[in-house]
Design a protein around this motif. Structure first.
Motif, PDB file in Angstrom:
ATOM      1  N   UNK A   1     -25.020  -6.081 112.021  1.00 26.47           N
ATOM      2  CA  UNK A   1     -24.706  -7.062 111.664  1.00 26.47           C
ATOM      3  C   UNK A   1     -24.403  -7.519 109.464  1.00 26.47           C
ATOM      4  N   UNK A   2     -23.386  -8.011 109.214  1.00 26.05           N
ATOM      5  CA  UNK A   2     -23.595  -7.468 107.325  1.00 26.05           C
ATOM      6  C   UNK A   2     -25.068  -7.594 107.214  1.00 26.05           C
ATOM      7  N   UNK A   3     -24.683  -7.261 105.936  1.00 25.26           N
ATOM      8  CA  UNK A   3     -25.696  -7.743 104.807  1.00 25.26           C
ATOM      9  C   UNK A   3     -26.358  -8.313 103.704  1.00 25.26           C
ATOM     10  N   UNK A   4     -26.792  -8.659 103.673  1.00 27.03           N
ATOM     11  CA  UNK A   4     -26.917 -10.225 102.622  1.00 27.03           C
ATOM     12  C   UNK A   4     -27.757  -9.977 101.384  1.00 27.03           C
ATOM     13  N   UNK A   5     -28.688  -8.563 101.472  1.00 22.21           N
ATOM     14  CA  UNK A   5     -29.295  -8.459  99.933  1.00 22.21           C
ATOM     15  C   UNK A   5     -29.626  -6.948 100.978  1.00 22.21           C
ATOM     16  N   UNK A   6     -30.328  -6.499  99.162  1.00 25.75           N
ATOM     17  CA  UNK A   6     -30.960  -4.836  99.267  1.00 25.75           C
ATOM     18  C   UNK A   6     -32.392  -4.896  98.551  1.00 25.75           C
TER      19      UNK A   6
ATOM     20  N   UNK B   1     -33.533  -7.370  92.590  1.00 29.47           N
ATOM     21  CA  UNK B   1     -32.615  -7.049  94.367  1.00 29.47           C
ATOM     22  C   UNK B   1     -31.257  -7.552  93.613  1.00 29.47           C
ATOM     23  N   UNK B   2     -30.147  -7.163  94.518  1.00 31.66           N
ATOM     24  CA  UNK B   2     -28.718  -6.631  94.864  1.00 31.66           C
ATOM     25  C   UNK B   2     -28.598  -7.934  96.226  1.00 31.66           C
ATOM     26  N   UNK B   3     -27.794  -9.373  95.227  1.00 36.20           N
ATOM     27  CA  UNK B   3     -27.483  -9.436  96.265  1.00 36.20           C
ATOM     28  C   UNK B   3     -25.628  -9.628  96.564  1.00 36.20           C
ATOM     29  N   UNK B   4     -25.068  -9.156  98.009  1.00 39.29           N
ATOM     30  CA  UNK B   4     -24.316  -9.059  98.521  1.00 39.29           C
ATOM     31  C   UNK B   4     -23.374 -10.022  98.714  1.00 39.29           C
TER      32      UNK B   4
END
Length: 357
Positions: A191-196, A343-346
């Motif tokens: 599934x898609x990634x929301x935060x890194x 933290x990075x939100x995509x």
């Protein structure tokens, strides 16, 4: 189309020649030309009796093809793909699709506007074992996916860096060069990634880039992912050493991915499904391991077949340009997070940054 699909390859180095070998074993597809300014690539084309052109513009001025494969340096992907699209020629771009997601977005939008197929060479999706893993997840054998773990550890020898100085520079570490494949498979399977949230350590050999990094991924479906990559660790746990996909890498019997769900877990690439058959999950009961079966076809050949089907029959690309863009966005987020301790939100159309709490 009542004739063979005619393909050309731009960039006839090691990767380009692997594509050529795949074409040679694929029925209904012909390699008709090579675009290569380098002497070694030109000689390889001549040895195979293939016409060779110095650049994309010269090729389109003097010849034509039904599709173009770009196996050129990353910095050339966007301008060369844009040229192909302007000529109405479907294009398969090697990964990564571009050097930045901004450039990739422009390319994807241009291809969509011109309605010209744009595919990206994340060839692992074409591997039958990934197809089997995908089907197992979709049929619910694992239940709800709760976690995924990917390990990408290997040791690149010193001469690997000495033969190409760019490999020592910023942006050319294992995050950009290697981890993009693993990120693409996590997105495809889980599934898609929301935060890194990521950390990285400088190269122990004194290069400008990192040589080890890890990231914590929060997926949109609530699952948690962890990835770890290094090109300076002696270890058997990487796709290259476990998948038996490319014979130049000596195989090990280990796995590099673990996917855990509420009813079972799957290790990849050995495709061992761990579950409680016929009963509810219970850690006091014995687990059962089942080795799943799958086909054994060459993913590069499968990728060529998909490209040809897109051209000849309007089939759907397995890895369209948008997919390459999304995987590149995650890689950029990992790099940014590691460099800035944030933290990075995509999001679907952009990458935004949120301060770490």
């Amino acid at each position: 189309m009542d004739r063979n699909v005619r393909l050309a390859i731009a960039g006839f180095g090691l990767v380009g020649r692997r594509h050529g070998d795949a074409i040679a074993t694929t029925s209904g597809v012909d390699l008709v030309a090579v675009i290569e300014p380098g002497e070694a690539g030109q000689k390889a084309a001549a040895d195979q009796g293939l016409p060779c052109f110095n650049n994309i513009e010269e090729f389109f001025a003097r010849s034509h093809a039904d599709g173009m494969i770009l196996a050129t340096p990353n910095s050339l992907h966007v301008p060369q793909a844009m040229t192909c699209i302007d000529y109405g020629c479907p294009v398969l771009v090697e990964k990564p699709i571009a050097t930045t997601s901004d450039d990739a977005r422009v390319l994807v939008q241009h291809a969509n506007k011109k309605t010209v197929p744009l595919l990206v060479g994340h060839h692992r999706r074409h591997n039958p074992l990934i197809e089997r893993a995908k089907k197992t997840i979709e049929t619910g054998d694992l239940g709800q996916i709760r976690a995924v773990q990917a390990t990408c550890w290997f040791y690149k020898p010193d001469h690997y860096f000495e033969t190409a100085e760019w490999r020592k520079k910023n942006g050319a570490g294992p995050i950009a060069v290697n981890l993009v494949h693993d990120i693409d498979l996590i997105r495809y399977l889980c599934g898609e990634i929301r935060t890194v949230r990521a950390v990285a350590s400088p190269s122990a050999r004194g290069f400008e880039n990192e040589d080890v990094a890890s990231a914590l991924l929060e997926l949109e479906n609530g699952a948690i992912g962890t990835v770890s990559v290094s090109d300076g660790i002696v270890a058997p746990w990487s796709w290259e050493l476990t998948s038996r996909e490319y014979p130049i890498y000596p195989p090990t019997s280990e796995s590099s991915y673990l996917i855990g769900g509420s009813r079972g877990s799957l290790s990849i690439p050995d495709l061992r499904l761990w579950h409680y058959p016929g009963r509810d999950p219970d850690w006091w009961s014995p687990l059962s391991a089942t080795a799943l079966t799958r086909d054994a076809t060459d993913p590069l050949v499968n990728q060529i077949k998909n490209f040809a089907d897109v051209i000849a029959h309007g089939a759907q690309p397995l890895v369209a340009g948008e997919e390459g863009l999304k995987s590149l966005q995650v890689i950029e987020a990992i790099q940014y997070s590691a460099e800035n301790d944030e933290t990075v939100a995509l999001k679907s159309d952009q990458v935004s940054v949120e301060l770490a709490s």
